[in-house]
Motif scaffolding. Structure first.
Motif, mmCIF file in Angstrom:
data_model
loop_
_atom_site.group_PDB
_atom_site.id
_atom_site.type_symbol
_atom_site.label_atom_id
_atom_site.label_comp_id
_atom_site.label_asym_id
_atom_site.label_seq_id
_atom_site.Cartn_x
_atom_site.Cartn_y
_atom_site.Cartn_z
ATOM 1 N N VAL A 53 23.811 31.634 -90.200
ATOM 2 C CA VAL A 53 23.808 31.561 -91.644
ATOM 3 C C VAL A 53 24.829 29.740 -90.888
ATOM 4 N N PRO A 54 23.752 28.678 -90.728
ATOM 5 C CA PRO A 54 24.676 27.350 -89.785
ATOM 6 C C PRO A 54 25.536 26.850 -91.087
ATOM 7 N N PRO A 55 26.645 25.451 -90.799
ATOM 8 C CA PRO A 55 27.591 25.481 -91.233
ATOM 9 C C PRO A 55 27.403 24.899 -92.319
ATOM 10 N N ALA A 56 27.830 24.584 -92.673
ATOM 11 C CA ALA A 56 27.517 23.315 -94.165
ATOM 12 C C ALA A 56 27.617 22.199 -94.303
ATOM 13 N N GLY A 57 26.846 21.652 -93.924
ATOM 14 C CA GLY A 57 27.259 19.728 -93.707
ATOM 15 C C GLY A 57 26.200 19.375 -92.495
ATOM 16 N N TRP A 58 25.545 18.302 -92.139
ATOM 17 C CA TRP A 58 24.943 17.859 -91.428
ATOM 18 C C TRP A 58 25.836 17.638 -89.871
ATOM 19 N N ARG A 59 26.740 17.437 -90.499
ATOM 20 C CA ARG A 59 28.045 16.822 -89.244
ATOM 21 C C ARG A 59 28.279 18.164 -88.225
ATOM 22 N N ALA A 60 29.338 19.342 -89.054
ATOM 23 C CA ALA A 60 29.496 19.932 -88.661
ATOM 24 C C ALA A 60 28.520 21.055 -87.803
ATOM 25 N N ARG A 61 26.872 20.915 -88.227
ATOM 26 C CA ARG A 61 26.291 21.444 -87.767
ATOM 27 C C ARG A 61 25.579 20.430 -86.205
ATOM 28 N N LEU A 62 25.597 18.905 -86.342
ATOM 29 C CA LEU A 62 25.359 19.128 -85.370
ATOM 30 C C LEU A 62 26.765 18.613 -84.725
ATOM 31 N N GLU A 63 27.851 18.959 -84.397
ATOM 32 C CA GLU A 63 29.021 19.009 -83.846
ATOM 33 C C GLU A 63 28.928 20.541 -83.598
ATOM 34 N N LEU A 64 28.146 21.729 -83.887
ATOM 35 C CA LEU A 64 28.110 23.326 -83.053
ATOM 36 C C LEU A 64 27.195 22.589 -82.219
ATOM 37 N N GLY A 65 26.235 21.787 -82.485
ATOM 38 C CA GLY A 65 24.598 21.833 -81.689
ATOM 39 C C GLY A 65 25.379 21.320 -80.056
ATOM 40 N N GLY A 66 26.003 20.063 -80.297
ATOM 41 C CA GLY A 66 27.035 19.291 -78.998
ATOM 42 C C GLY A 66 27.773 20.384 -78.472
ATOM 43 N N ARG A 67 28.574 21.325 -78.718
ATOM 44 C CA ARG A 67 29.156 22.001 -77.892
ATOM 45 C C ARG A 67 28.657 22.897 -77.410
ATOM 46 N N THR A 68 27.696 23.611 -78.801
ATOM 47 C CA THR A 68 26.981 24.369 -77.679
ATOM 48 C C THR A 68 26.195 23.869 -76.359
ATOM 49 N N LEU A 69 25.753 22.833 -76.115
ATOM 50 C CA LEU A 69 24.828 22.158 -75.046
ATOM 51 C C LEU A 69 26.066 21.512 -74.430
ATOM 52 N N TRP A 70 27.220 20.787 -74.191
ATOM 53 C CA TRP A 70 28.168 20.757 -73.595
ATOM 54 C C TRP A 70 28.666 22.760 -73.411
ATOM 55 N N SER A 71 28.575 23.297 -73.103
ATOM 56 C CA SER A 71 29.005 24.539 -72.619
ATOM 57 C C SER A 71 27.792 25.133 -71.679
ATOM 58 N N LEU A 72 26.736 24.695 -71.818
ATOM 59 C CA LEU A 72 25.365 25.627 -71.102
ATOM 60 C C LEU A 72 25.436 24.906 -70.439
ATOM 61 N N PHE A 73 25.578 22.835 -70.242
ATOM 62 C CA PHE A 73 25.654 22.257 -69.097
ATOM 63 C C PHE A 73 26.900 22.301 -68.349
ATOM 64 N N ARG A 74 27.987 22.554 -68.723
ATOM 65 C CA ARG A 74 29.381 22.751 -68.296
ATOM 66 C C ARG A 74 29.066 23.784 -66.894
ATOM 67 N N LYS A 75 28.437 24.783 -67.863
ATOM 68 C CA LYS A 75 28.289 26.042 -66.816
ATOM 69 C C LYS A 75 27.113 26.499 -66.110
ATOM 70 N N HIS A 76 26.082 25.499 -66.048
ATOM 71 C CA HIS A 76 24.683 25.188 -65.628
ATOM 72 C C HIS A 76 24.694 23.685 -65.068
ATOM 73 N N PRO A 77 25.756 22.682 -64.178
ATOM 74 C CA PRO A 77 25.470 21.480 -64.167
ATOM 75 C C PRO A 77 24.231 21.158 -63.562
#
Length: 321
Positions: free
Chosen positions: A154-178
């Protein structure tokens, strides 16, 4: 009868082991990296990998992501016999995980099929029974890395919260595997199932807001590019540290004379004033920088998605035919 000489990797193992048991290298100290071993002993990269793998299996060293191989705080007083991995236990998943461990600790340039085999304690050609080539292996690694994070059902409400979560998720993966930043430019995206999951998440956040397809793709690419662009700095620093053996702080200390010369020249008054005001200097903290930039980036998207927000609305781009 001629006496067979000791394999090169065992001579390297014996020397590094001696440095550890004598106290020359203490727990937590970095041991020579694969590149360092290649340079010091003049051996192949696979030989260097095999030496470090042997030391790791003996318990003398351990690998830490983006730090490298360090002396274990549980290093034995004497060597123990390393156990090799039975060939029948070898799987594609184990090969991919071993390859990711190498890339995480030593960088993608240190990756080789022979090195993966050495790390797993199997014959040099054994990984080829499960993976066709190094290029195939890298794609499998990337797909596995991008698949390590999952989005909520169930995604968070609103496009902003969803994009924010997407950005942070990608950052965590690049942070772990640069090393992921080295694989493909934005113009030649990797068409991997697990990477498409992140694209689908971002585009679904934008769907239903009246945006044309080109603008939807632009917003998605800009968000991904922002994350990837910052992560490039992480990988470049890791590569520089591994190649030179000099830390970020050590490098800055070496540049002190050059920096002082630029400040004293009088040609850059604002730069000089700003740097002089930094009592403790300026430390580049990538996580804080990511958070600092994410908000304004989403603010800019708001002016396009919602209209009437800060900044001008981006002009429509022509669709290629």
């Amino acid at each position: 009868m001629a006496v067979q000489s000791e394999p090169p990797y065992l001579r390297i193992v014996a020397e590094i082991r001696r440095r550890i048991t004598s106290g020359e290298l203490a727990p937590g100290d970095r041991v020579p990296s694969t590149r360092g071993i290649v340079k010091e002993w003049g051996v192949a990269l696979a030989t260097a990998t095999k030496a470090l793998t042997t030391l790791r299996l003996e318990g003398f060293v351990e690998t830490l992501p983006r730090v490298g191989t360090v002396v274990s705080d549980r290093a034995p007083a004497a060597p123990v016999k390393a156990r090799t991995q039975p060939e029948h236990d070898l799987t594609r998943e184990r090969i991919v995980r071993a390859a990711m461990d190498i890339a995480d600790t030593e960088g993608l340039a240190a990756l080789s099929m022979r090195g993966v085999a050495a790390r797993l304690g199997v014959a040099a050609m054994s990984p080829y029974r499960h993976v066709g080539s190094k290029d195939d292996l890298v794609l499998l690694m990337a797909d596995a890395a991008f698949g390590e994070a999952r989005y909520p059902a169930v995604p968070p409400a609103g496009w902003r919260a969803r994009l924010e979560l997407g950005g942070r998720t990608l950052w965590s993966l690049f942070r772990k595997h640069p090393w992921l930043t080295q694989l493909a430019p934005l113009t030649r995206p990797l068409l991997l199932p697990q990477l498409m999951t992140h694209a689908e998440w971002a585009l679904a956040a934008l769907d239903g807001h009246g945006l044309d397809p080109v603008t939807m793709m632009d917003v998605h690419v800009l968000l991904y590019g922002y994350v990837q662009g910052l992560a490039v700095g992480l990988e470049q620093e890791a590569q520089a540290a591994a190649t030179t053996g000099v830390s970020e702080d050590g490098w800055m200390e070496q540049q002190a004379a050059a920096l002082n010369s630029l400040v004293a020249s009088g040609r850059y008054p604002v730069f000089s004033r700003v740097t002089a005001s930094l009592a403790d200097g300026y430390e580049l903290r990538f996580d804080e920088l990511f958070e600092f930039g994410l908000g304004p980036l989403l603010d800019g998207f708001a002016s396009v998605i919602e209209g009437g927000g800060p900044g001008p609305v981006a002009p429509a781009r022509p669709v290629r035919r």
